[in-house]
Design a protein around this motif. Structure first.
Motif, PDB file in Angstrom:
ATOM      1  N   ILE A  57      -3.679   2.497  -1.333  1.00 57.81           N
ATOM      2  CA  ILE A  57      -2.810   3.660  -1.241  1.00 57.81           C
ATOM      3  C   ILE A  57      -2.867   4.155   0.204  1.00 57.81           C
ATOM      4  O   ILE A  57      -3.934   4.178   0.821  1.00 57.81           O
ATOM      5  N   THR A  58      -1.719   4.530   0.740  1.00 53.42           N
ATOM      6  CA  THR A  58      -1.641   5.081   2.081  1.00 53.42           C
ATOM      7  C   THR A  58      -1.533   6.598   2.003  1.00 53.42           C
ATOM      8  O   THR A  58      -0.875   7.124   1.108  1.00 53.42           O
ATOM      9  N   VAL A  59      -2.184   7.293   2.928  1.00 57.78           N
ATOM     10  CA  VAL A  59      -2.043   8.744   3.060  1.00 57.78           C
ATOM     11  C   VAL A  59      -1.836   9.054   4.532  1.00 57.78           C
ATOM     12  O   VAL A  59      -1.913   8.169   5.388  1.00 57.78           O
ATOM     13  N   ALA A  60      -1.608  10.348   4.831  1.00 57.45           N
ATOM     14  CA  ALA A  60      -1.268  10.699   6.204  1.00 57.45           C
ATOM     15  C   ALA A  60      -2.327  11.507   6.927  1.00 57.45           C
ATOM     16  O   ALA A  60      -2.287  11.599   8.155  1.00 57.45           O
ATOM     17  N   LEU A  95      -6.419  13.970   6.490  1.00 65.79           N
ATOM     18  CA  LEU A  95      -7.670  14.161   5.763  1.00 65.79           C
ATOM     19  C   LEU A  95      -7.480  14.856   4.419  1.00 65.79           C
ATOM     20  O   LEU A  95      -8.068  14.415   3.420  1.00 65.79           O
ATOM     21  N   PRO A  96      -6.699  15.936   4.304  1.00 64.09           N
ATOM     22  CA  PRO A  96      -6.528  16.546   2.979  1.00 64.09           C
ATOM     23  C   PRO A  96      -5.981  15.565   1.937  1.00 64.09           C
ATOM     24  O   PRO A  96      -6.405  15.586   0.776  1.00 64.09           O
ATOM     25  N   GLN A  97      -5.060  14.711   2.341  1.00 62.03           N
ATOM     26  CA  GLN A  97      -4.527  13.724   1.401  1.00 62.03           C
ATOM     27  C   GLN A  97      -5.573  12.671   1.058  1.00 62.03           C
ATOM     28  O   GLN A  97      -5.668  12.216  -0.090  1.00 62.03           O
ATOM     29  N   LEU A  98      -6.378  12.279   2.051  1.00 60.60           N
ATOM     30  CA  LEU A  98      -7.478  11.354   1.774  1.00 60.60           C
ATOM     31  C   LEU A  98      -8.457  11.976   0.778  1.00 60.60           C
ATOM     32  O   LEU A  98      -8.982  11.293  -0.104  1.00 60.60           O
ATOM     33  N   ALA A  99      -8.702  13.282   0.916  1.00 57.40           N
ATOM     34  CA  ALA A  99      -9.621  13.964  -0.004  1.00 57.40           C
ATOM     35  C   ALA A  99      -9.103  13.908  -1.436  1.00 57.40           C
ATOM     36  O   ALA A  99      -9.889  13.758  -2.386  1.00 57.40           O
ATOM     37  N   VAL A 100      -7.790  14.033  -1.622  1.00 59.42           N
ATOM     38  CA  VAL A 100      -7.220  13.897  -2.971  1.00 59.42           C
ATOM     39  C   VAL A 100      -7.453  12.483  -3.495  1.00 59.42           C
ATOM     40  O   VAL A 100      -7.866  12.288  -4.651  1.00 59.42           O
ATOM     41  N   ALA A 101      -7.200  11.496  -2.652  1.00 59.12           N
ATOM     42  CA  ALA A 101      -7.422  10.107  -3.076  1.00 59.12           C
ATOM     43  C   ALA A 101      -8.872   9.876  -3.467  1.00 59.12           C
ATOM     44  O   ALA A 101      -9.166   9.215  -4.471  1.00 59.12           O
ATOM     45  N   ARG A 102      -9.801  10.432  -2.700  1.00 58.41           N
ATOM     46  CA  ARG A 102     -11.218  10.250  -3.023  1.00 58.41           C
ATOM     47  C   ARG A 102     -11.614  11.006  -4.282  1.00 58.41           C
ATOM     48  O   ARG A 102     -12.461  10.550  -5.050  1.00 58.41           O
ATOM     49  N   ALA A 103     -10.999  12.177  -4.514  1.00 54.34           N
ATOM     50  CA  ALA A 103     -11.300  12.936  -5.731  1.00 54.34           C
ATOM     51  C   ALA A 103     -10.939  12.139  -6.976  1.00 54.34           C
ATOM     52  O   ALA A 103     -11.536  12.341  -8.044  1.00 54.34           O
ATOM     53  N   PHE A 104      -9.974  11.223  -6.841  1.00 62.22           N
ATOM     54  CA  PHE A 104      -9.569  10.387  -7.966  1.00 62.22           C
ATOM     55  C   PHE A 104     -10.073   8.949  -7.819  1.00 62.22           C
ATOM     56  O   PHE A 104      -9.616   8.044  -8.512  1.00 62.22           O
ATOM     57  N   ALA A 129       0.877  -1.179   0.000  1.00 62.49           N
ATOM     58  CA  ALA A 129       0.000   0.000   0.000  1.00 62.49           C
ATOM     59  C   ALA A 129       0.907   1.220   0.000  1.00 62.49           C
ATOM     60  O   ALA A 129       1.177   1.796   1.054  1.00 62.49           O
ATOM     61  N   PRO A 130       1.423   1.621  -1.161  1.00 64.40           N
ATOM     62  CA  PRO A 130       2.443   2.687  -1.201  1.00 64.40           C
ATOM     63  C   PRO A 130       1.978   3.946  -0.484  1.00 64.40           C
ATOM     64  O   PRO A 130       0.809   4.346  -0.604  1.00 64.40           O
ATOM     65  N   HIS A 131       2.904   4.562   0.237  1.00 61.33           N
ATOM     66  CA  HIS A 131       2.545   5.788   0.944  1.00 61.33           C
ATOM     67  C   HIS A 131       2.465   6.926  -0.076  1.00 61.33           C
ATOM     68  O   HIS A 131       3.481   7.429  -0.542  1.00 61.33           O
ATOM     69  N   GLY A 132       1.233   7.322  -0.392  1.00 62.88           N
ATOM     70  CA  GLY A 132       1.007   8.323  -1.420  1.00 62.88           C
ATOM     71  C   GLY A 132       1.483   9.698  -1.051  1.00 62.88           C
ATOM     72  O   GLY A 132       1.642  10.557  -1.930  1.00 62.88           O
ATOM     73  N   LYS A 133       1.748   9.973   0.242  1.00 66.66           N
ATOM     74  CA  LYS A 133       2.192  11.312   0.642  1.00 66.66           C
ATOM     75  C   LYS A 133       3.570  11.619   0.074  1.00 66.66           C
ATOM     76  O   LYS A 133       3.963  12.787   0.008  1.00 66.66           O
ATOM     77  N   THR A 134       4.332  10.613  -0.335  1.00 68.67           N
ATOM     78  CA  THR A 134       5.640  10.863  -0.927  1.00 68.67           C
ATOM     79  C   THR A 134       5.507  11.713  -2.180  1.00 68.67           C
ATOM     80  O   THR A 134       6.234  12.684  -2.374  1.00 68.67           O
ATOM     81  N   THR A 135       4.569  11.345  -3.043  1.00 66.37           N
ATOM     82  CA  THR A 135       4.428  12.017  -4.339  1.00 66.37           C
ATOM     83  C   THR A 135       3.185  12.882  -4.440  1.00 66.37           C
ATOM     84  O   THR A 135       3.176  13.850  -5.199  1.00 66.37           O
ATOM     85  N   MET A 136       2.121  12.527  -3.756  1.00 65.05           N
ATOM     86  CA  MET A 136       0.812  13.170  -3.909  1.00 65.05           C
ATOM     87  C   MET A 136       0.483  13.353  -5.392  1.00 65.05           C
ATOM     88  O   MET A 136      -0.020  14.399  -5.820  1.00 65.05           O
ATOM     89  N   ALA A 137       0.734  12.310  -6.149  1.00 64.60           N
ATOM     90  CA  ALA A 137       0.550  12.344  -7.602  1.00 64.60           C
ATOM     91  C   ALA A 137      -0.350  11.184  -8.025  1.00 64.60           C
ATOM     92  O   ALA A 137       0.126  10.044  -8.142  1.00 64.60           O
TER      93      ALA A 137
END
Length: 453
Positions: free
Chosen positions: A110-113, A115-124, A87-95
């Motif tokens: 995908i791992t995030v750190a 809520l804002p990062q989770l919101a990006v994941a959900r937007a995609f 589950a790659p830590h997506g906060k490294t790239t936020m891409a």
């Protein structure tokens, strides 16, 4: 209780149409990697022209397509051979473009750190996300709860390391359910910590109390145990590796004491593993894989680009490999231009802390290209980047060797820099050119990666 692989969930997915739509975004003055000549065009139109590195401004951060593809496939194969999930830590790239590649290569989530990062994941449209943190904000918990109810295919995991954390989550979700109606329970991983580390229950009894509190709440569901070993060591010597292995053993012990509280039909998760010690995690948790009693999930993030600094030295697949498999390659480079030579033995270049990572070591000078001559880039030695200001970098060498004929660089020359620590590189760039091969004489831009920080 043994749970077989038949209970495994399918791989996570991402909304590929949302990712593809990024090619229609127009580039302009907001994107410092893009020259004025290309402003106003869509990403697709820029890529259709196949611009070369020589057409881009400095300072610049670039990614290497060849190296990223290699790294993605190497770790995917490494995990598959050992039966562990990634589950790659997506906060490294936020891409999301890179997340899509990692998911297509078999990543489980995908791992995030936060809520804002989770919101990006959900937007995609990422369908399975580990939030590697405790979420205690009622506003955040309500939003996550609504997301889970709106999308029955969505899985979100959060962490907890104390009974109070669990109580706060329970109270917020109970109040929300009373207002809007029944919600799906939120999956929780009990976080085990270590002395001197970051978050996480410092002893097993606290971890058990957290698991029991989660299991007692109708608004929460115990999903397993988790932790992060990277905060406990910062080198690859035997003493550091022993600390990591002992910590992962404590995670294994906690799992075996609370696994009975995980509901039937859910395969328990045991998750650890950053980019520095993932072989230690896989080795220590191998019994869980062999017995099929849990899903072991690594969360490495920096591997996708690797680097020429911290991870080159500490990764199990770095310059001194500690495991079998091809070594990772650095896909991360800076490109800068010499703008001043105010004294012997010193040159200044046009990039600084706003452009390049510096928290895990200074960039290293690798190649020099004399643009005014048109000659290809050549290796450069005997120089060192000694400091970064906000927008300037200091390149020094022995001034005794600094004559008109022997100075290693002159104003106008371009340098390629190797960089350390991708986690603090991506956040400085909203749009990053991807080069076909960073070692080519004049690489071609084959993609533009969009980030959200």
């Amino acid at each position: 209780m043994q749970r077989g692989r038949a209970m495994d969930h399918p791989a996570a997915h991402i909304d590929t149409s949302a990712v593809a739509a990024l090619r229609e975004e127009r580039v302009d003055w907001r994107h410092k990697a893009i020259p004025p000549a290309l402003w106003g065009r869509t990403v697709a139109e820029v890529l259709d022209e196949a611009p070369r590195l020589s057409q881009l401004p400095t300072p610049l951060l670039s990614l290497s397509r060849a190296a990223m593809t290699h790294n993605r496939d190497v770790l995917a194969a490494w995990c598959a051979e050992r039966g562990v999930a990634l589950a790659p830590h997506g906060k490294t790239t936020m891409a999301p473009q890179l997340w899509a590649e990692q998911l297509a290569a078999g990543s489980w989530a995908i791992t995030v750190a936060n809520l804002p990062q989770l919101a990006v994941a959900r937007a995609f449209g990422v369908s399975r996300v580990i939030v590697a943190n405790a979420i205690v904000s009622p506003l955040a918990l309500r939003w996550i709860s609504d997301q889970l109810t709106a999308d029955p295919d969505l899985e979100v995991f959060v962490w907890a390391d104390s009974p109070r954390t669990v109580a706060l989550m329970h109270d917020a979700l109970a109040a929300h359910a009373a207002e809007v109606g029944a919600r799906r329970p939120l999956a929780v991983l009990v976080e085990r910590g270590g002395a001197g580390g970051r978050t996480g229950a410092r002893d097993e009894e606290t971890g058990i109390a957290v698991a029991e509190a989660v299991a007692a709440s109708p608004h929460l569901e115990l999903a397993g145990v988790t932790g992060y070993e990277g905060a406990l060591s910062h080198s690859s010597d035997e003493a550091a590796l022993s600390v990591v292995h002992a910590y992962v053993d404590s995670l294994l012990s906690l799992h075996r004491r609370v696994a009975h509280l995980v509901p039937e039909g859910r395969t328990p998760v045991v998750s650890a593993g950053g980019s520095a010690y993932f072989e230690q995690v896989a080795d220590a948790l191998a019994p869980l894989v062999a017995s099929d009693e849990a899903r072991v999930v690594l969360r490495s993030g920096a591997y996708i680009t690797h680097d020429d600094g911290f991870y080159r030295g500490i990764s199990p697949l770095g310059s001194a490999p500690r495991t079998t498999g091809p070594s990772l390659r650095s896909a991360l480079h800076g490109w800068v231009r010499i703008s001043s030579q105010p004294e012997p033995g010193l040159a200044l270049f046009d990039a600084g802390k706003r452009d390049l990572p510096f928290d895990e070591g200074m960039p290293e000078a690798q190649l020099v290209r004399a643009r005014h001559t048109g000659d290809p880039a050549t290796p450069i030695t005997g120089v060192a980047v000694t400091a970064l200001n906000d927008q300037h970098g200091f390149l020094r060498w022995d001034p005794e060797a600094d004559t008109d004929a022997a100075a290693p660089v002159e104003i106008g020359d371009e340098l390629r820099l190797g960089l350390s620590h991708p986690c603090t590189a991506f956040d400085k760039w909203g749009l990053i050119p991807v080069l076909d091969d960073a070692d080519a004489a004049d690489p071609i831009v084959v993609d533009l990666v969009r980030t959200w920080f």
